[in-house]
Design an enzyme around this catalytic site. Structure first.
Site, short mmCIF file in Angstrom:
data_model
loop_
_atom_site.label_atom_id
_atom_site.label_comp_id
_atom_site.label_asym_id
_atom_site.label_seq_id
_atom_site.Cartn_x
_atom_site.Cartn_y
_atom_site.Cartn_z
N ALA A 68 -0.64 2.38 -2.21
CA ALA A 68 0.13 3.32 -1.53
C ALA A 68 0.15 4.57 -1.98
CB ALA A 68 1.62 2.70 -1.65
N GLY A 113 -0.86 -1.82 -2.42
CA GLY A 113 -1.06 -1.70 -0.97
C GLY A 113 -2.36 -2.01 -0.61
N GLU A 116 -2.63 -5.66 -0.77
CA GLU A 116 -1.79 -6.32 0.03
C GLU A 116 -2.51 -6.26 1.59
OE1 GLU A 116 2.71 -6.04 -1.50
OE2 GLU A 116 1.53 -4.05 -1.38
N GLU A 136 2.62 -2.74 -9.40
CA GLU A 136 3.62 -2.04 -8.99
C GLU A 136 4.56 -2.17 -10.21
OE1 GLU A 136 2.11 -3.45 -5.13
OE2 GLU A 136 2.27 -4.30 -6.99
#
Length: 262
Positions: A68, A113, A116, A136
């Protein structure tokens, strides 16, 4: 072909190559990148079987998608962060639900991310230089783009917990051993191997692949009994397609099938 600010879209053989092209930020999932990925999925949903599969990768040698965009996240309040996560939930579900297979060609970092997004693809092919992780917890966060749901389905619950709780990064060879990735390739061969798999799909029925994918995505959320009901429904729908009629006839007649794609 569609034009984007943060992505490039090209074709090789039967494959559409979708490249996140932000190497200066290691292809992080900034809101601008997310918007372009949404537009790319719009295009793919409307394309039906124009392409037989998608290869998703990242520009440069360092990263597939580093994660992210933490700089943007740092300026968000809780509501904005939740909206960011939900937006990625919708995007990954749409990617997962495309009629055609999607291969993540992971050429470097696939963290947070990025990991993911790769998990929402049907297969993951990794460069020998690739690394994976859900770090994270090192930021006081938890996976927010589907990692806590999809990672256990790839590697098992215990291994997923270990990776998520520790935030540990693993290299491509370890990712292959635990079943996170399908295969590992030399960096210079990664894209070609992904494209070759998509080209291989031109020998089979596109409708059958689409039906199998839809059934398997649906069954992921079901128990065995309900999953078998979905499988039976999918089998019946596939049996009644023109592709199935042609495929069975070609087998009986001992010839190569010429699938019409419907």
């Amino acid at each position: 072909m569609e034009q984007f600010d943060t992505l490039t879209m090209t074709t090789q053989g039967a494959a559409l190559i979708l490249t996140v092209n932000q190497p200066a930020s290691m292809n992080a999932l900034a809101l601008e990148v997310v918007a372009d990925l949404e537009r790319a999925v719009d295009y793919l949903e409307a394309s039906e079987f124009k392409h037989r599969g998608v290869v998703l990768t990242g520009a440069g040698e360092k990263a597939f998608i580093a994660g992210a965009n933490i700089v943007q996240m740092n300026s968000m309040d809780a509501d904005a962060a939740l909206a960011y996560g939900r937006r990625m939930h919708v995007l990954t579900e749409r990617l997962e639900s495309l009629q055609i297979p999607v291969i993540a060609a992971v050429n470097g970092f696939a963290l947070g991310g990025g990991c993911e997004l790769a998990l929402a693809c049907d297969f993951i092919y990794a460069s020998e230089r690739a690394s994976f992780g859900q770090p994270e917890v090192t930021l006081g966060l938890v996976p927010g783009f589907g990692g806590s749901v999809r990672l256990p389905r790839r590697v098992g619950n215990a291994m997923a917990r270990e990776l998520i709780f520790t935030g540990r990064r693993i290299k491509a060879a370890e990712a292959l051993r635990i079943g996170l990735v399908n295969r590992v390739a030399a960096p210079e061969e990664l894209l070609a191997q992904a494209v070759a798999t998509i080209d291989e799909l031109t020998k089979v029925s596109p409708m059958a692949v689409a039906n199998a994918k839809r059934a398997m995505v649906t069954m992921d959320a079901l128990n065995v009994h309900d999953g078998l009901k979905i499988e039976a429904q999918s089998f019946t729908e596939a049996f009644n397609t023109a592709d199935s009629v042609e495929g069975r006839a070609a087998f009986v007649e001992k010839r190569a099938a010429d699938f019409p794609g419907n």
